[in-house]
Design an enzyme around this catalytic site. Structure first.
Site, PDB file in Angstrom:
ATOM      1  N   HIS A  55      -2.309   7.348   2.564  1.00 34.63           N
ATOM      2  CA  HIS A  55      -0.924   7.382   2.743  1.00 34.63           C
ATOM      3  C   HIS A  55      -0.370   8.759   1.884  1.00 34.63           C
ATOM      4  CE1 HIS A  55      -0.966   3.852   4.984  1.00 34.63           C
ATOM      5  NE2 HIS A  55      -0.341   3.177   4.126  1.00 34.63           N
TER       6      HIS A  55
ATOM      7  N   CYS B  34       0.810  -1.276  -0.024  1.00 41.22           N
ATOM      8  CA  CYS B  34      -0.009   0.021   0.097  1.00 41.22           C
ATOM      9  C   CYS B  34       0.852   1.058  -0.061  1.00 41.22           C
ATOM     10  CB  CYS B  34      -0.892  -0.027   1.322  1.00 41.22           C
ATOM     11  SG  CYS B  34      -0.358   0.073   2.848  1.00 41.22           S
TER      12      CYS B  34
END
Length: 359
Positions: free
Chosen positions: A240, A147
């Site tokens: 993120h 990720c």
């Protein structure tokens, strides 16, 4: 297109639950099997899952019996794997050897030479690596990136196509949901930053080289690129942020990078993949963008946002990338991988296989 009958491995975990939420009402994929650990097997999914979403469990899945994570226990066309890496290696191997296509979110096979590390808008041609796999059956494994890698690579693809990128320095500000559930203890998370996430920096140094590499015959030639990463956990629920600085082998300005990112069009644009975002990348002009709270859900969580594009006095150009870690960076990315494979004829519904045999 005939609908596919789908199984979810690790169905009760956080990633497994995200698969189930995003596959609810999917036009191609019907969840017909859910598998989890021995302590959940035999229960209904409603009983076994500590459901984390505010929305109810899809009714057709809630009533399914949780099966053991064994190939003989499942009757489906392919499986999505939301398994922990601690068990995924052996289990995914067993399913591939039993003839199942495995679309995995786990890290175990990402760097195996004949396994695609797939991000469709970036390296869709790498799906051809499936043809190099030999599990003694028609099964195969396809993985999606870590990720933390996803947002960075999405931002680098247009720059790699337009210029010669030499090195990348990136500081990751990673959301709490990336640690799974229950994740980071509250006394470590609230009002704090943890400057260490086990294994993340190594993944960011290696995975982009394969993803951005060139398919040459039966293998991928890694990209000629150096990545230096620092990964931190921050008190954000989802999203993120990658604070990125890029050095080129030529003179490149922030204005040129910005225009390149704005002009970039996904090579899959126009294809009828249900999870394909439009746009693939969005460039935000506001001086305080992108922000997880405001921009993480762009494109239903599949669009990557870019902002703060500036000349860099240390390297050449710096910018900030934002991606949804549990959607674009996990289950959503894996579902898009499966859609690409289905449209390209690399996945086959059992009904279509049976019809072909009868013919």
């Amino acid at each position: 297109m005939d609908n596919f009958r789908v199984g979810i491995l690790g169905a009760t975990g956080a990633v497994g639950q995200t698969f189930i939420r995003r596959l609810s009402d999917h036009p191609w994929f019907d969840v017909v099997e859910v598998a989890a650990s021995e302590r959940s097997a035999g229960k209904s999914y409603r009983e076994a899952a500590n459901w984390l979403s505010g929305k109810p469990i899809p009714s057709d899945v809630a009533a399914l019996e949780v099966k053991p994570t064994e190939p003989d226990a499942l009757d489906c066309d392919f499986v999505f794997s939301g398994l922990s890496s601690s068990v995924a290696g052996e289990v995914e191997k067993d399913f591939a050897e039993a003839g199942f296509p495995v679309i995995s979110n786990a890290k175990n096979y990402r760097l195996q030479e004949d396994v695609p590390l797939l991000l469709p808008e970036v390296n869709h041609e790498h799906a051809a690596l499936i043809e190099q796999q030999d599990w003694g059956s028609d099964g195969f494994i396809v993985t999606n990136p870590n990720c933390s890698t996803v947002g960075l690579v999405c931002g680098l693809r247009p720059l790699m196509d337009a210029f010669e990128v030499e090195a990348v320095q990136v500081t990751m500000l990673q959301a709490l949901s990336g640690a799974g559930y229950p994740g980071v203890p509250s006394l470590d998370a609230v009002g704090n930053v943890v400057p260490y996430i086990g294994g993340e920096e190594d993944k960011m140094a290696t995975e982009p080289l394969k993803i951005l590499g060139t398919l040459t015959g039966s293998a991928v030639e890694p990209a000629d690129l150096t990545v230096s990463a620092q990964c931190t956990r921050v008190p954000v629920r989802n999203g993120h942020l990658a604070c990125t600085s890029v050095r080129f082998r030529e003179d490149v300005t922030a204005a040129e990078v910005e225009q390149t990112l704005k002009d970039y069009r996904s090579p899959l644009a126009g294809r009828s993949l249900p999870s394909l975002p439009d746009p693939f990348l969005q460039v935000l002009d506001a001086p305080d963008a992108p922000q997880p709270q405001r921009h993480v859900d762009a494109g239903d969580g599949m669009t990557v946002s870019v902002g703060r594009i500036q000349d860099c006095p240390v390297n050449d150009v710096k910018f900030v990338l934002l991606s949804h870690n549990t959607v674009r960076g996990a289950a959503g990315g894996a579902i898009l991988n499966a859609e690409l494979l289905a449209e390209d004829g690399r996945l086959h519904p059992a009904s279509a296989v049976a019809a072909a045999k009868d013919a």
